[in-house]
Scaffold this motif. Structure first.
Motif, PDB file in Angstrom:
ATOM      1  N   ALA A   5      61.975 123.462 -25.661  1.00 15.28           N
ATOM      2  CA  ALA A   5      62.973 124.151 -24.843  1.00 15.28           C
ATOM      3  C   ALA A   5      64.353 123.589 -25.161  1.00 15.28           C
ATOM      4  N   ARG A   6      65.346 124.466 -25.185  1.00 11.80           N
ATOM      5  CA  ARG A   6      66.723 124.072 -25.478  1.00 11.80           C
ATOM      6  C   ARG A   6      67.500 123.982 -24.166  1.00 11.80           C
ATOM      7  N   ILE A   7      68.141 122.841 -23.943  1.00  8.77           N
ATOM      8  CA  ILE A   7      68.836 122.588 -22.682  1.00  8.77           C
ATOM      9  C   ILE A   7      70.291 122.223 -22.939  1.00  8.77           C
ATOM     10  N   ALA A   8      71.189 122.739 -22.108  1.00  9.15           N
ATOM     11  CA  ALA A   8      72.604 122.380 -22.156  1.00  9.15           C
ATOM     12  C   ALA A   8      72.919 121.505 -20.947  1.00  9.15           C
ATOM     13  N   LEU A   9      73.461 120.323 -21.202  1.00 11.20           N
ATOM     14  CA  LEU A   9      73.840 119.412 -20.128  1.00 11.20           C
ATOM     15  C   LEU A   9      75.352 119.465 -19.925  1.00 11.20           C
ATOM     16  N   LEU A  10      75.766 119.842 -18.734  1.00  9.20           N
ATOM     17  CA  LEU A  10      77.174 119.902 -18.379  1.00  9.20           C
ATOM     18  C   LEU A  10      77.435 118.864 -17.288  1.00  9.20           C
ATOM     19  N   ILE A  11      78.385 117.975 -17.543  1.00 13.25           N
ATOM     20  CA  ILE A  11      78.630 116.836 -16.656  1.00 13.25           C
ATOM     21  C   ILE A  11      80.012 116.939 -16.016  1.00 13.25           C
ATOM     22  N   ARG A  37      75.767 118.879 -25.072  1.00 16.05           N
ATOM     23  CA  ARG A  37      76.110 117.802 -24.125  1.00 16.05           C
ATOM     24  C   ARG A  37      77.632 117.766 -23.964  1.00 16.05           C
ATOM     25  N   ARG A  38      78.103 118.136 -22.795  1.00 13.05           N
ATOM     26  CA  ARG A  38      79.544 118.186 -22.564  1.00 13.05           C
ATOM     27  C   ARG A  38      79.889 117.512 -21.240  1.00 13.05           C
ATOM     28  N   ALA A  39      80.990 116.777 -21.262  1.00 16.70           N
ATOM     29  CA  ALA A  39      81.487 116.117 -20.049  1.00 16.70           C
ATOM     30  C   ALA A  39      82.911 116.601 -19.802  1.00 16.70           C
ATOM     31  N   TYR A  40      83.189 116.996 -18.568  1.00 20.06           N
ATOM     32  CA  TYR A  40      84.462 117.614 -18.220  1.00 20.06           C
ATOM     33  C   TYR A  40      85.287 116.712 -17.305  1.00 20.06           C
ATOM     34  N   GLY A  41      86.588 116.660 -17.574  1.00 16.72           N
ATOM     35  CA  GLY A  41      87.480 115.882 -16.724  1.00 16.72           C
ATOM     36  C   GLY A  41      88.833 115.721 -17.382  1.00 16.72           C
ATOM     37  N   ASN A  42      89.725 115.075 -16.695  1.00 13.01           N
ATOM     38  CA  ASN A  42      91.038 114.755 -17.247  1.00 13.01           C
ATOM     39  C   ASN A  42      90.932 113.408 -17.942  1.00 13.01           C
ATOM     40  N   TRP A  43      90.785 113.412 -19.243  1.00 16.52           N
ATOM     41  CA  TRP A  43      90.507 112.184 -19.990  1.00 16.52           C
ATOM     42  C   TRP A  43      91.720 111.277 -20.113  1.00 16.52           C
ATOM     43  N   LYS A  44      92.846 111.720 -19.596  1.00 16.18           N
ATOM     44  CA  LYS A  44      94.017 110.855 -19.527  1.00 16.18           C
ATOM     45  C   LYS A  44      93.980 109.988 -18.263  1.00 16.18           C
ATOM     46  N   SER A  45      93.022 110.280 -17.409  1.00 13.77           N
ATOM     47  CA  SER A  45      92.901 109.541 -16.160  1.00 13.77           C
ATOM     48  C   SER A  45      92.149 108.227 -16.377  1.00 13.77           C
ATOM     49  N   GLU A  57      78.234 107.105 -27.977  1.00 16.08           N
ATOM     50  CA  GLU A  57      76.873 106.554 -28.020  1.00 16.08           C
ATOM     51  C   GLU A  57      75.823 107.618 -27.724  1.00 16.08           C
ATOM     52  N   TYR A  58      76.145 108.540 -26.816  1.00 11.69           N
ATOM     53  CA  TYR A  58      75.170 109.563 -26.430  1.00 11.69           C
ATOM     54  C   TYR A  58      75.544 110.959 -26.925  1.00 11.69           C
ATOM     55  N   ALA A  59      76.450 111.022 -27.898  1.00 11.39           N
ATOM     56  CA  ALA A  59      76.837 112.286 -28.541  1.00 11.39           C
ATOM     57  C   ALA A  59      77.249 113.347 -27.520  1.00 11.39           C
ATOM     58  N   ILE A  60      78.120 112.940 -26.610  1.00 16.13           N
ATOM     59  CA  ILE A  60      78.613 113.857 -25.575  1.00 16.13           C
ATOM     60  C   ILE A  60      80.018 114.307 -25.944  1.00 16.13           C
ATOM     61  N   GLN A  61      80.239 115.603 -25.902  1.00 18.86           N
ATOM     62  CA  GLN A  61      81.549 116.154 -26.234  1.00 18.86           C
ATOM     63  C   GLN A  61      82.451 116.156 -25.003  1.00 18.86           C
ATOM     64  N   LEU A  92      69.331 129.535 -24.861  1.00 19.60           N
ATOM     65  CA  LEU A  92      68.971 128.363 -24.084  1.00 19.60           C
ATOM     66  C   LEU A  92      67.797 128.660 -23.164  1.00 19.60           C
ATOM     67  N   ASP A  93      67.093 127.605 -22.790  1.00 12.28           N
ATOM     68  CA  ASP A  93      65.975 127.731 -21.848  1.00 12.28           C
ATOM     69  C   ASP A  93      66.292 127.079 -20.508  1.00 12.28           C
ATOM     70  N   GLY A  94      67.345 126.266 -20.470  1.00 11.92           N
ATOM     71  CA  GLY A  94      67.673 125.593 -19.225  1.00 11.92           C
ATOM     72  C   GLY A  94      69.021 124.904 -19.280  1.00 11.92           C
ATOM     73  N   PHE A  95      69.494 124.514 -18.108  1.00 13.20           N
ATOM     74  CA  PHE A  95      70.745 123.785 -17.981  1.00 13.20           C
ATOM     75  C   PHE A  95      70.510 122.521 -17.167  1.00 13.20           C
ATOM     76  N   GLY A  96      71.248 121.487 -17.497  1.00 13.74           N
ATOM     77  CA  GLY A  96      71.336 120.308 -16.650  1.00 13.74           C
ATOM     78  C   GLY A  96      72.744 120.287 -16.079  1.00 13.74           C
ATOM     79  N   ILE A  97      72.871 120.160 -14.780  1.00 21.44           N
ATOM     80  CA  ILE A  97      74.178 120.093 -14.132  1.00 21.44           C
ATOM     81  C   ILE A  97      74.267 118.753 -13.419  1.00 21.44           C
ATOM     82  N   ALA A  98      75.173 117.902 -13.884  1.00 21.81           N
ATOM     83  CA  ALA A  98      75.334 116.577 -13.278  1.00 21.81           C
ATOM     84  C   ALA A  98      76.596 116.567 -12.431  1.00 21.81           C
ATOM     85  N   SER A  99      76.421 116.653 -11.124  1.00 22.23           N
ATOM     86  CA  SER A  99      77.538 116.666 -10.196  1.00 22.23           C
ATOM     87  C   SER A  99      76.994 116.538  -8.779  1.00 22.23           C
ATOM     88  N   SER A 100      77.839 116.090  -7.872  1.00 23.60           N
ATOM     89  CA  SER A 100      77.466 116.041  -6.453  1.00 23.60           C
ATOM     90  C   SER A 100      78.269 117.062  -5.659  1.00 23.60           C
TER      91      SER A 100
END
Length: 247
Positions: A5-11, A37-45, A57-61, A92-100
């Motif tokens: 299964a192909r999964i997209a992780l969005l953080i 694998r993608r992580a979202y935010g203001n990287w200047k912060s 290390e974990y190949a996250i864009q 894709l077959d699934g998504f991972g959503i990392a957030s509260s």
């Protein structure tokens, strides 16, 4: 041999601790390969410094999102737009959503309506609408190295819930009893394997959120069900049915 299964992780990097990335990826590896694998935010912060240290290390864009207005709405919107783009342009077959953040609840419901699984990861402060919308949701406090002492377990919030606490959880008791009832075989017993499949199809649920590694351990801990082992298989039935039969 079937394809993985192909999964997209969005953080949501603003709203997820970087220290948990390894266990998140380990968990997703049980269900398939996380090839996006993608992580979202203001990287200047400066607040995202811990994330910067693990991206390569974990190949996250990293996806840059400036805070045009106060709050995290810009980051949330960027994640939602990208998720919809991936949904319709990638196989894709699934998504991972990392957030509260509960802002992703409509997104999760939309993805699941297209027949894809959604694995949610967030802290215990995560609002229940988001938790319940996912195919499976895991509290980050329950993932990682097991605590070595009772004090450490309590601090991490991963201690096993007692029988009294489990029985007092109306949602859990109703879920388990209804699942057992739905999976009863002709002899009046329900197999654990059928029970697990039924629950996973019905609700976002993981026994680790209650401090138990396996579903069977959690069910037996409630004290509400009789259990019987047949070889390597566990069968269960509601103790209330036994009392009814004896009356």
């Amino acid at each position: 041999m079937t394809d993985e299964a192909r999964i997209a992780l969005l953080i949501d990097a603003d709203n997820c601790p970087a220290a948990k990335i390894e266990v998140i990826l380990d968990e997703l590896a049980k269900y398939g390969v996380t090839n996006v694998r993608r992580a979202y935010g203001n990287w200047k912060s400066s607040g995202l410094k811990s994330w910067e240290e693990v991206l390569h290390e974990y190949a996250i864009q990293p996806i840059q999102q400036f805070a045009y207005t106060k709050g995290k709405n810009a980051t949330d919107s960027a994640m939602i737009i990208d998720a919809m783009d991936l949904l319709y342009t990638q196989k894709l077959d699934g998504f991972g959503i990392a957030s509260s953040d509960s802002d992703f609840t409509p997104l999760v419901m939309r993805i699941r309506a297209n027949g894809l699984k959604v694995y949610g990861f967030g802290e215990k402060k995560t609002p229940m609408p988001f938790v319940n919308a996912c195919s499976r949701f895991l509290y980050l406090e329950t993932l990682g190295e097991p605590a070595r002492t009772e004090e450490g377990a309590a601090a991490a919030g991963v201690q096993k819930k007692s029988a009294k606490e489990l029985k007092g959880d109306t949602r859990l008791v109703t879920l388990l009893r209804n699942a057992v009832e739905a999976c009863l075989e002709d002899d009046g017993w329900a197999s654990l394997s059928a029970l697990g499949s039924h629950i996973s199809n019905q609700a976002s649920f993981d026994p680790r959120n209650y401090g138990y590694k396996k579903l069977g351990d959690l069910i037996e801990a409630t004290g509400l069900f009789e259990s019987e082992r047949r070889g390597s298989h566990l069968f269960l039935r509601d103790k209330r049915s036994t009392r009814k039969n004896s009356d």
